[in-house]
Write a protein that holds these residues in place. Structure first.
Motif, mmCIF file in Angstrom:
data_model
loop_
_atom_site.group_PDB
_atom_site.id
_atom_site.type_symbol
_atom_site.label_atom_id
_atom_site.label_comp_id
_atom_site.label_asym_id
_atom_site.label_seq_id
_atom_site.Cartn_x
_atom_site.Cartn_y
_atom_site.Cartn_z
ATOM 1 N N THR A 185 -12.749 82.436 79.454
ATOM 2 C CA THR A 185 -12.935 81.852 78.132
ATOM 3 C C THR A 185 -11.809 80.862 77.853
ATOM 4 N N ASN A 186 -11.840 80.220 76.698
ATOM 5 C CA ASN A 186 -10.785 79.293 76.278
ATOM 6 C C ASN A 186 -9.770 80.046 75.429
ATOM 7 N N PHE A 187 -8.870 80.770 76.099
ATOM 8 C CA PHE A 187 -7.840 81.510 75.372
ATOM 9 C C PHE A 187 -6.968 80.531 74.587
ATOM 10 N N GLY A 188 -6.630 80.936 73.356
ATOM 11 C CA GLY A 188 -5.827 80.095 72.494
ATOM 12 C C GLY A 188 -6.630 79.188 71.593
ATOM 13 N N SER A 189 -7.942 79.116 71.812
ATOM 14 C CA SER A 189 -8.825 78.300 70.982
ATOM 15 C C SER A 189 -9.750 79.203 70.178
ATOM 16 N N PRO A 190 -10.265 78.691 69.054
ATOM 17 C CA PRO A 190 -11.199 79.494 68.252
ATOM 18 C C PRO A 190 -12.600 79.472 68.863
ATOM 19 N N VAL A 191 -12.859 80.415 69.759
ATOM 20 C CA VAL A 191 -14.168 80.462 70.409
ATOM 21 C C VAL A 191 -15.157 81.339 69.655
ATOM 22 N N GLY A 192 -14.678 82.159 68.720
ATOM 23 C CA GLY A 192 -15.566 83.028 67.973
ATOM 24 C C GLY A 192 -16.282 84.010 68.873
ATOM 25 N N PHE A 193 -17.597 84.089 68.716
ATOM 26 C CA PHE A 193 -18.406 84.997 69.534
ATOM 27 C C PHE A 193 -18.657 84.442 70.934
ATOM 28 N N ASN B 285 -16.905 79.733 75.167
ATOM 29 C CA ASN B 285 -16.564 78.311 75.252
ATOM 30 C C ASN B 285 -16.313 77.782 73.842
ATOM 31 N N HIS B 286 -15.154 77.129 73.636
ATOM 32 C CA HIS B 286 -14.847 76.648 72.291
ATOM 33 C C HIS B 286 -15.764 75.513 71.855
ATOM 34 N N ASN B 287 -16.325 74.774 72.800
ATOM 35 C CA ASN B 287 -17.276 73.724 72.430
ATOM 36 C C ASN B 287 -18.498 74.304 71.722
ATOM 37 N N HIS B 288 -18.999 75.414 72.226
ATOM 38 C CA HIS B 288 -20.200 76.014 71.659
ATOM 39 C C HIS B 288 -19.931 76.543 70.251
ATOM 40 N N SER B 289 -18.787 77.152 70.061
ATOM 41 C CA SER B 289 -18.431 77.657 68.725
ATOM 42 C C SER B 289 -18.270 76.505 67.738
ATOM 43 N N ALA B 290 -17.641 75.418 68.178
ATOM 44 C CA ALA B 290 -17.417 74.282 67.284
ATOM 45 C C ALA B 290 -18.732 73.619 66.889
ATOM 46 N N VAL B 291 -19.656 73.512 67.819
ATOM 47 C CA VAL B 291 -20.951 72.912 67.496
ATOM 48 C C VAL B 291 -21.728 73.810 66.542
ATOM 49 N N MET B 292 -21.649 75.125 66.736
ATOM 50 C CA MET B 292 -22.294 76.034 65.789
ATOM 51 C C MET B 292 -21.677 75.896 64.399
ATOM 52 N N SER B 293 -20.362 75.711 64.330
ATOM 53 C CA SER B 293 -19.715 75.501 63.032
ATOM 54 C C SER B 293 -20.256 74.245 62.356
ATOM 55 N N ALA B 294 -20.454 73.184 63.129
ATOM 56 C CA ALA B 294 -21.000 71.947 62.561
ATOM 57 C C ALA B 294 -22.403 72.180 62.002
ATOM 58 N N LEU B 295 -23.241 72.889 62.733
ATOM 59 C CA LEU B 295 -24.578 73.196 62.242
ATOM 60 C C LEU B 295 -24.516 74.064 60.991
ATOM 61 N N ALA C 11 -16.259 67.396 71.246
ATOM 62 C CA ALA C 11 -17.645 67.348 70.789
ATOM 63 C C ALA C 11 -17.782 68.038 69.442
ATOM 64 N N GLY C 12 -17.030 69.132 69.267
ATOM 65 C CA GLY C 12 -17.073 69.846 67.999
ATOM 66 C C GLY C 12 -16.541 69.014 66.850
ATOM 67 N N LEU C 13 -15.475 68.258 67.098
ATOM 68 C CA LEU C 13 -14.909 67.422 66.038
ATOM 69 C C LEU C 13 -15.885 66.310 65.649
ATOM 70 N N LEU C 14 -16.500 65.675 66.636
ATOM 71 C CA LEU C 14 -17.438 64.596 66.333
ATOM 72 C C LEU C 14 -18.667 65.114 65.600
ATOM 73 N N THR C 15 -19.183 66.257 66.011
ATOM 74 C CA THR C 15 -20.343 66.816 65.315
ATOM 75 C C THR C 15 -19.961 67.319 63.926
ATOM 76 N N GLY D 46 -22.620 85.526 74.059
ATOM 77 C CA GLY D 46 -21.865 84.297 73.841
ATOM 78 C C GLY D 46 -21.493 83.535 75.100
ATOM 79 N N SER D 47 -21.915 84.015 76.255
ATOM 80 C CA SER D 47 -21.566 83.358 77.521
ATOM 81 C C SER D 47 -22.824 82.870 78.231
ATOM 82 N N SER D 48 -22.702 81.746 78.913
ATOM 83 C CA SER D 48 -23.828 81.207 79.676
ATOM 84 C C SER D 48 -23.789 81.641 81.134
#
Length: 464
Positions: free
Chosen positions: A184-192, A195-205, A248-252, A31-33
């Protein structure tokens, strides 16, 4: 009605289990780059083990569907390897942007050293090794012969588990124990992810994929129970997407919800036509229009409730200024300079963080540091040069040329168009403002999406 490859004679029995095991390994460790994430020490050897069954079961006929993506992935690996080949000193020093290193070598009295195209060979070698995950994922799909239905369910499973973990991270009492990475982004839903951006974009997909499975008749998820299940999963993933702080996650997510509603409207129209052709005694007494109305009202009410109760952090961040993430706009002049300098042959895949220090302006020297361009298209040109651009153009050309074969005709064709256009739009936009495809888990997710597209392309082209 045609079910895609559900009775594929070349399919390996229970092949989906191997794919699921690969997905679990990559989800837990990929889950990390970051090149220095300790998890990759276990990830890559484990992913390489999955190449054994892939190669064992693979033959030329099974490669037919995914031939173009596999060739492009192989060419990418070859270009990374070429960037690691040492060049004669005169040739290397003639490459654009090498002057600072050449001057440093001259000051140290080491002007006759053979160096590769990559300015940070260790990072490029790391990038080359990272390809083991998408290569294993793509070859396993071909070797096992799984259906697109199975792949869709696996991708939805990854996305739902990621969303559920993200919700637990936000609501759990001992949330720190649920984060997999030190940075990581502690306090945010990062999942696996880290970065919370990556998790949010995966949720959109995942939202788009759930809607596609629930509304596409040929996937054979018939009856009310599967669709109720999909509706529950959709709401879980939507909650995770809304409570995150990713702009980015919200827009996607908004794009995904719009595409989902369009797919639902297409299915409602199909059900209405079907009801006219058969006796109402054999059909559900629930009006399809009522289903669409309830879905619209429920989604609208849910999003409004979250917004009014100030439970959508990304809304506040869209209106705010001065955060570190706004640094990405300040990076644009520097990125243009780096593209002009390294755009021919690239600085070497994975080298951006180190090479950026050569060009970093004094105005951007702050307490935080830049490890990615936060614009993967620009970073791809900087690191990979013109050959990398040619690969992306070739992939986009193949996708565009194949889109006509995938669409087919009728309402099902329109639904497929909505799926692939929304998936492409989400990935293109996310890569424009961030770097989700730099993470192994997202690479696996993306390469399986490409495999589904390739399967549909082959099937509908043969059926036309």
């Amino acid at each position: 009605m045609k079910i895609i490859r559900s009775e594929n004679p070349a399919a390996i029995r229970h092949g989906w289990v191997i794919l699921a095991l690969l997905a679990l390994v990559v989800a837990a460790l990929g889950g990390s780059s970051r090149a220095d994430a300790p998890q990759i020490v276990g990830l890559r050897p484990l992913a390489a083990l999955f190449l054994v069954p892939a190669i064992y079961w693979l033959d030329r006929s099974k490669l037919r569907d995914i031939r173009i993506p596999a060739v492009l992935l192989a060419i990418l690996a070859v270009w990374m390897a070429i960037q690691l080949i040492p060049l004669p000193p005169g040739l290397w020093q003639a490459l654009p942007g090498r002057e600072p290193l050449a001057e440093l070598g001259a000051a140290l009295g080491i002007t006759d050293v053979w160096r590769p195209i990559s300015m940070v060979p260790a990072r490029t070698l790391n990038a080359l090794a990272s390809l083991v995950v998408p290569i294993a994922g793509l070859l396993l799909v071909a070797a096992t012969g799984v259906s697109r239905r199975t792949l869709l369910l696996l991708l939805i499973g990854i996305g739902v588990l990621d969303a559920m973990l993200g919700i637990l991270q936000v609501t759990g009492g001992n949330a720190a124990a649920l984060y997999f990475y030190q940075i990581t982004n502690f306090g945010s839903p990062v999942g696996f992810f880290a970065n919370h951006n990556h998790s949010a974009v995966m949720s959109a997909l995942t939202l788009v994929l759930i809607a596609y499975c629930a509304t596409m008749p040929e996937l054979a998820f018939h009856g009310s129970m599967p669709r109720i299940g999909f509706a529950i999963l959709y709401l879980v993933v939507l909650v995770a997407a809304l409570i995150g702080g990713s702009r980015a996650g919200l827009l996607t997510t908004l794009v995904a919800v719009g595409a989902s509603l369009a797919m639902l409207a297409i299915e409602v129209r199909r059900l209405r036509r079907q009801r006219r052709r058969v006796s109402e005694t054999t059909e559900s007494r629930v009006s399809p229009g009522l289903v669409l109305g309830v879905a619209l009202a429920a989604l609208g009410a849910m999003i409004a409730l979250f917004a009014l109760s100030d439970r959508i952090p990304a809304l506040d961040r869209i209106a705010s200024t001065g955060t570190f993430e706004d640094l990405r706009w300040g990076l644009l002049p520097t990125l243009r300079e780096m593209i002009a300098t390294y755009g021919l042959f690239g600085s070497g895949f994975g080298s951006f963080e180190e090479v950026y220090h050569i060009h970093e302006p004094d105005s951007l020297m702050i307490s935080s540091y830049v490890n990615m361009a936060h614009n993967d298209w620009a970073q791809l040109i900087i690191e990979g040069g013109v050959p990398a651009v040619f690969l992306i153009v070739a992939l986009l050309a193949w996708l565009g040329r194949s889109l006509g074969s995938v669409l087919g005709g009728g309402a099902a064709g329109v639904a497929r168009m909505l799926l692939w256009l929304s998936v492409a739009g989400i990935l293109l936009f996310a890569s424009l403002v961030d770097y989700p495809l730099r993470t192994p888990l997202f690479q696996l997710f993306a390469v399986w999406l490409v495999a589904i597209f390739a399967i549909e392309r082959s099937t509908y082209r043969e059926g036309s």
